[in-house]
Design a protein around this motif. Sequence first.
Motif, short mmCIF file in Angstrom:
data_model
loop_
_atom_site.label_atom_id
_atom_site.label_comp_id
_atom_site.label_asym_id
_atom_site.label_seq_id
_atom_site.Cartn_x
_atom_site.Cartn_y
_atom_site.Cartn_z
N VAL A 10 26.26 42.12 48.52
CA VAL A 10 27.19 43.22 48.76
C VAL A 10 28.47 42.69 49.40
O VAL A 10 29.58 43.07 49.00
CB VAL A 10 26.55 44.31 49.65
N ALA A 11 28.35 41.81 50.38
CA ALA A 11 29.51 41.27 51.08
C ALA A 11 30.42 40.48 50.14
O ALA A 11 31.64 40.68 50.12
CB ALA A 11 29.06 40.39 52.24
N VAL A 12 29.84 39.60 49.35
CA VAL A 12 30.64 38.77 48.45
C VAL A 12 31.27 39.64 47.36
O VAL A 12 32.44 39.46 47.00
CB VAL A 12 29.80 37.63 47.84
N THR A 13 30.53 40.58 46.82
CA THR A 13 31.06 41.46 45.78
C THR A 13 32.22 42.30 46.31
O THR A 13 33.24 42.46 45.64
CB THR A 13 29.96 42.36 45.21
N ALA A 14 32.09 42.83 47.52
CA ALA A 14 33.17 43.63 48.12
C ALA A 14 34.42 42.78 48.30
O ALA A 14 35.53 43.23 47.99
CB ALA A 14 32.71 44.21 49.44
N VAL A 19 39.89 40.86 46.25
CA VAL A 19 40.69 39.78 45.67
C VAL A 19 41.15 40.16 44.26
O VAL A 19 42.30 39.91 43.88
CB VAL A 19 39.90 38.45 45.65
N ALA A 20 40.29 40.81 43.50
CA ALA A 20 40.66 41.24 42.14
C ALA A 20 41.82 42.21 42.17
O ALA A 20 42.68 42.19 41.28
CB ALA A 20 39.45 41.89 41.46
N GLY A 21 41.87 43.06 43.20
CA GLY A 21 42.96 44.02 43.34
C GLY A 21 44.27 43.37 43.74
O GLY A 21 45.33 43.94 43.52
N GLY A 22 44.19 42.20 44.34
CA GLY A 22 45.39 41.46 44.68
C GLY A 22 45.94 41.72 46.06
O GLY A 22 46.76 40.97 46.54
N LEU A 45 35.08 34.75 39.57
CA LEU A 45 35.66 35.26 40.81
C LEU A 45 34.61 35.30 41.92
O LEU A 45 34.88 34.91 43.05
CB LEU A 45 36.26 36.66 40.58
N LEU A 46 33.39 35.75 41.60
CA LEU A 46 32.31 35.76 42.60
C LEU A 46 32.01 34.36 43.09
O LEU A 46 31.76 34.15 44.29
CB LEU A 46 31.05 36.40 42.01
N GLU A 47 32.03 33.40 42.19
CA GLU A 47 31.75 32.01 42.57
C GLU A 47 32.83 31.49 43.54
O GLU A 47 32.53 30.88 44.56
CB GLU A 47 31.68 31.12 41.33
N ALA A 48 34.09 31.79 43.21
CA ALA A 48 35.19 31.33 44.06
C ALA A 48 35.16 32.01 45.43
O ALA A 48 35.28 31.35 46.47
CB ALA A 48 36.53 31.59 43.37
N VAL A 49 34.99 33.31 45.44
CA VAL A 49 34.96 34.04 46.71
C VAL A 49 33.71 33.66 47.51
O VAL A 49 33.77 33.47 48.72
CB VAL A 49 35.03 35.56 46.47
N GLY A 50 32.59 33.53 46.82
CA GLY A 50 31.35 33.14 47.50
C GLY A 50 31.46 31.79 48.18
O GLY A 50 30.94 31.59 49.28
#
Length: 132
Positions: A10-14, A19-22, A45-50
């Motif tokens: 949940v944390a990484v997805t949020a 980040v997707a919104g910019g 994107l999840l991989e990068a943010v994670g």
Amino acid sequence: MRFTEHELTVAVTAAAKIVAGGKIGKRGKGEEKWEAMSKIDRYHLLEAVGSQVLPVLLALPDVDVPAGTRPTFTDAQIAEAVEQTLGESGVGRLRQKVAVAARLTLVRTALAQLPVRQDPDALVVPDSLDDL
């Protein structure tokens, strides 16, 4: 900190949706862009943010989280975990400060979206599952 797999997801997805919104704080726009992304783009994107968020979440100190609440941390605890996991990047001081500030914002966003902790002893199994 001991987070559950669900809490980390949940944390990484949020954070990824933000980040997707910019822009931080524009959650609605990030949600729309997230839905418009292909599955492979979401994965990347999840991989990068994670890779930015997960090490910090795992470096946070252990705190007791009563059922019905979310884990809370002080700004100093979050900053210490960020600096501990960021290490020395070899870039200038200004770029290092920008990297720390960006990761702090990302981690705070992720922590703000954590679900409320459930009491494992109070979980009720639906009657439909008793027959299995």
